[in-house]
Scaffold this motif. Structure first.
Motif, PDB file in Angstrom:
ATOM      1  N   ALA A 244       0.840  -1.204   0.000  1.00 61.65           N
ATOM      2  CA  ALA A 244       0.000   0.000   0.000  1.00 61.65           C
ATOM      3  C   ALA A 244       0.871   1.249   0.000  1.00 61.65           C
ATOM      4  CB  ALA A 244      -0.927  -0.014   1.207  1.00 61.65           C
ATOM      5  N   THR A 245       1.959   1.227   0.759  1.00 61.40           N
ATOM      6  CA  THR A 245       2.885   2.362   0.789  1.00 61.40           C
ATOM      7  C   THR A 245       3.528   2.543  -0.580  1.00 61.40           C
ATOM      8  OG1 THR A 245       3.316   1.990   3.138  1.00 61.40           O
ATOM      9  CG2 THR A 245       4.933   3.309   1.936  1.00 61.40           C
ATOM     10  N   ILE A 246       3.926   1.441  -1.211  1.00 58.27           N
ATOM     11  CA  ILE A 246       4.538   1.498  -2.551  1.00 58.27           C
ATOM     12  C   ILE A 246       3.568   2.116  -3.548  1.00 58.27           C
ATOM     13  CG2 ILE A 246       5.288   0.042  -4.473  1.00 58.27           C
ATOM     14  CD1 ILE A 246       6.604  -1.775  -2.254  1.00 58.27           C
ATOM     15  N   MET A 247       2.282   1.789  -3.444  1.00 60.36           N
ATOM     16  CA  MET A 247       1.280   2.385  -4.326  1.00 60.36           C
ATOM     17  C   MET A 247       1.305   3.912  -4.190  1.00 60.36           C
ATOM     18  SD  MET A 247      -2.855   2.070  -4.221  1.00 60.36           S
ATOM     19  CE  MET A 247      -2.937   3.134  -2.775  1.00 60.36           C
ATOM     20  N   TRP A 248       1.389   4.407  -2.948  1.00 63.44           N
ATOM     21  CA  TRP A 248       1.437   5.850  -2.725  1.00 63.44           C
ATOM     22  C   TRP A 248       2.757   6.445  -3.198  1.00 63.44           C
ATOM     23  CZ3 TRP A 248      -2.621   8.724  -2.142  1.00 63.44           C
ATOM     24  CH2 TRP A 248      -3.789   8.150  -1.661  1.00 63.44           C
ATOM     25  N   LEU A 249       3.866   5.717  -3.035  1.00 62.26           N
ATOM     26  CA  LEU A 249       5.154   6.199  -3.544  1.00 62.26           C
ATOM     27  C   LEU A 249       5.110   6.342  -5.067  1.00 62.26           C
ATOM     28  CD1 LEU A 249       7.651   4.194  -1.308  1.00 62.26           C
ATOM     29  CD2 LEU A 249       7.266   6.670  -1.273  1.00 62.26           C
ATOM     30  N   LYS A 250       4.392   5.452  -5.736  1.00 62.17           N
ATOM     31  CA  LYS A 250       4.220   5.565  -7.200  1.00 62.17           C
ATOM     32  C   LYS A 250       3.506   6.865  -7.543  1.00 62.17           C
ATOM     33  CE  LYS A 250       3.984   0.648  -8.320  1.00 62.17           C
ATOM     34  NZ  LYS A 250       3.118  -0.454  -8.772  1.00 62.17           N
ATOM     35  N   GLU A 251       2.500   7.216  -6.724  1.00 63.28           N
ATOM     36  CA  GLU A 251       1.783   8.482  -6.939  1.00 63.28           C
ATOM     37  C   GLU A 251       2.717   9.676  -6.748  1.00 63.28           C
ATOM     38  OE1 GLU A 251      -1.538   9.312  -7.649  1.00 63.28           O
ATOM     39  OE2 GLU A 251      -1.723   7.194  -8.204  1.00 63.28           O
ATOM     40  N   ILE A 252       3.568   9.622  -5.741  1.00 62.20           N
ATOM     41  CA  ILE A 252       4.461  10.730  -5.416  1.00 62.20           C
ATOM     42  C   ILE A 252       5.580  10.867  -6.453  1.00 62.20           C
ATOM     43  CG2 ILE A 252       6.180  11.563  -3.738  1.00 62.20           C
ATOM     44  CD1 ILE A 252       4.391  10.195  -1.560  1.00 62.20           C
ATOM     45  N   TYR A 253       6.213   9.747  -6.800  1.00 59.37           N
ATOM     46  CA  TYR A 253       7.410   9.789  -7.651  1.00 59.37           C
ATOM     47  C   TYR A 253       7.140   9.602  -9.137  1.00 59.37           C
ATOM     48  CZ  TYR A 253      10.517   9.948  -3.659  1.00 59.37           C
ATOM     49  OH  TYR A 253      11.181  10.341  -2.530  1.00 59.37           O
ATOM     50  N   GLY A 254       6.030   8.995  -9.507  1.00 57.52           N
ATOM     51  CA  GLY A 254       5.742   8.765 -10.920  1.00 57.52           C
ATOM     52  C   GLY A 254       6.869   8.027 -11.619  1.00 57.52           C
ATOM     53  N   ARG A 255       7.350   8.576 -12.727  1.00 56.14           N
ATOM     54  CA  ARG A 255       8.417   7.942 -13.518  1.00 56.14           C
ATOM     55  C   ARG A 255       9.748   7.848 -12.779  1.00 56.14           C
ATOM     56  NH1 ARG A 255       8.144  10.623 -19.416  1.00 56.14           N
ATOM     57  NH2 ARG A 255       6.015  10.040 -19.943  1.00 56.14           N
TER      58      ARG A 255
END
Length: 109
Positions: A41-52
């Motif tokens: 779940a944290t990784i999902m949010w990190l994807k939102e924050i960092y994108g590419r």
């Protein structure tokens, strides 16, 4: 060098924000989230924050699949009763030979 460690219970989005904040504070430090359920779940949010930029900022592991020539690229580090002893052993060895260091004053509770 380890500059921050988080221990505590927070919602995944808050943990991701804290991780991103600490990474920025410490010169774009590399993040190594757990790949276990709360970590996913944290990784999902990190994807939102960092994108590419996620690939350059967050640890990825590559494992060989059951079928010859297949590889899986996974975000985060899987901890289990199998991987944890090896992780502790490698960390202790790296601390002993000064490959890594820990700034105790930088630890977050």
């Amino acid at each position: 060098r380890i500059v921050a460690v988080w221990r505590g219970k927070k919602d995944a989005d808050i943990i991701a924000e804290i991780m991103a904040f600490l990474a920025r504070k410490y010169c774009d430090a590399y993040l190594v989230p757990e790949a276990n359920p709360i970590g996913q779940a944290t990784i999902m949010w990190l994807k939102e924050i960092y994108g590419r930029k996620l690939k350059r900022r967050v640890y990825h592991s590559e494992t060989t699949g059951k079928h010859e020539g297949t590889k899986t690229n996974r975000i985060g580090f899987v901890t289990s009763h199998i991987t944890k002893p090896r992780l502790v052993e490698l960390t202790a060895a790296a601390l002993r030979d000064k490959t890594i260091g820990i700034s105790l004053g930088m630890m977050t509770r």
